[in-house]
Design a protein around this motif. Sequence first.
Motif: not given
Length: 584
Positions: A398-406
């Motif tokens: 969830a954290q990765w997607q919030a920052v990186m978009g995927k």
Amino acid sequence: MKYWKSGKQLQNGKYIIQDLLGIGGFGITYRALEQSSNQLVAIKTLNYRVQRKPNFDKYQENFLNEALCLAKCSHPNIVEVHRIFKENKLWCMVMEYIDGDDLGIYREEQDGIISESEAIHLIKQVGEALKFIHNQGFLHRDVKPQNILLRRDTLEAVLIDFGLAREFNSGSVQTHTTDSTLYFAPIEQYEIRAKRGAFTDIYALAATLYVLLTGEMPTPAKVRQEGKIPLIPPKKYNSQISDRVNNAIIQGMKLEPEERPQFVAEWLTLLSPVQELFITNEPSTLPVTLPIITENPPELVTVDSSFELELETFKFEYLTIKVSPKCEIIETIKEQRETQQFIENIANNITLEMVSIPGNTFLMGSPKTTAEKWETESPQHTVTIPPLFVSKYPITQAQWQAVMGKNPAYFKGENRPVEMVSWYNAIEFCRQLSAQTGKTYRLLSEAEWEYVCRGETTTLFYFGNSLITDLANYNGEEAYACSLQQNYREQTTDLGIFPPNAFGLYDLHGNVWEWCADPWHNNYQGAPSDGSVWEKDGNYNYRMLRGGGYLNYSKGCRSANRNWKTPRSRYKSVGFRVAVSHPV
């Protein structure tokens, strides 16, 4: 099962056992240190189950035949034998140590399948090895992904395990054992007397390609014959497979030997147009050697290092385990603790908890007296770590997607660790998070990582000198030290479901390996004592990993254990956590 423990000396100290590499149906292989050269080697012998058989002498004879076969096969894609010796009536074979994973593990780490161009590149290398073996008058008879290693530095395929290899006269009826591996064995390998030839290994090589491209095991030849079941074309599982390769696999896996190509070179021409075997106009997807990275890591964006933080206190329960000399858990000690953290708001309802870690001095690495260690963990040395903030958990999906978009993860779950991210991906995440928040987020140095993992302990794990699968997500199918033999989850798990260490950090043992900032060094000679990233004289072809993953035995999850991968590689057992230095 009985096997040699780490530290055991062979040949009057000439070789020192480091670790168990693998156990097969007949053999067992160890990693060992050759004292005279200070080089790692692999030592293979017959496993304990075979040693107890009444016809053990016959197995010893076969083992020596394997050594003889390998000695005749000097080829870059075939494992090299150095020498053989006898240890307490048990023959042993000293071979080159190949640093890398087998093709089965590599496939799993590449999201379950390998691209067609990459798979063919590897299969052709194995094909060249088989052509050489056949010219020496031998069949391998056990080609499969688990018997193909990939050198870590070049990704070059190396054929190993010649335990079933036999001499042959092509096309003649011969008497061989029926030992085989179910999904990769052709129909003639089920018979004691049958025609043998290069086509026997071609079937297994084609079946290996089948698995690499589909992630599925082909229907065994015996089942197909008895049930009159046709082979499911690999393209049914993976529509991206070309018709040419699909047909080549089917041809190589024909039930009747005479319907298959009779020579490896003949089958390899079916994989590629003839001109591609001689002229390559397009660059390979796998370079002969990986690029050498000589520049330093990319700089992060410039941010304010004097920020103010709103800290809050959180409480947690820390536990340790005591074991008896018989490795039985006799006491579990629980302790209530509290520490401080700040919470970074990344996006709506997505936060990052950063735990305050006090500075201190600790001993990094493993002591000389510890048998359960690698030489790369020496010499043990004193390091002083300044205070810092570290993410309570590895970065979540969830954290990765919030920052990186995927979300690139293989094992999906918002609260599971993100994986399938390279070292460069992790650096880019830190850069973007820093730009978004105004704080300098970064990877931990290797020294910082071991310090925060140990949590002021000196034991193998921060729980003590034993590990159980109730405390961490790792492969518990093999006991190690005082770690009990238990279950294996075979995937990542949600973060925070296992107890934290004394600093209030979670999931440092197992689940996913964690990228660190440092390049690889072979040992700690000359390592800095201030906890900084060790750049000087580093091998930038590799970046450090710590902590172990869900697929590793407990030894790989120790606080002191070190690992490395190429910074561009992505694995479903590798993630990372982040740090922020204390504001000045």
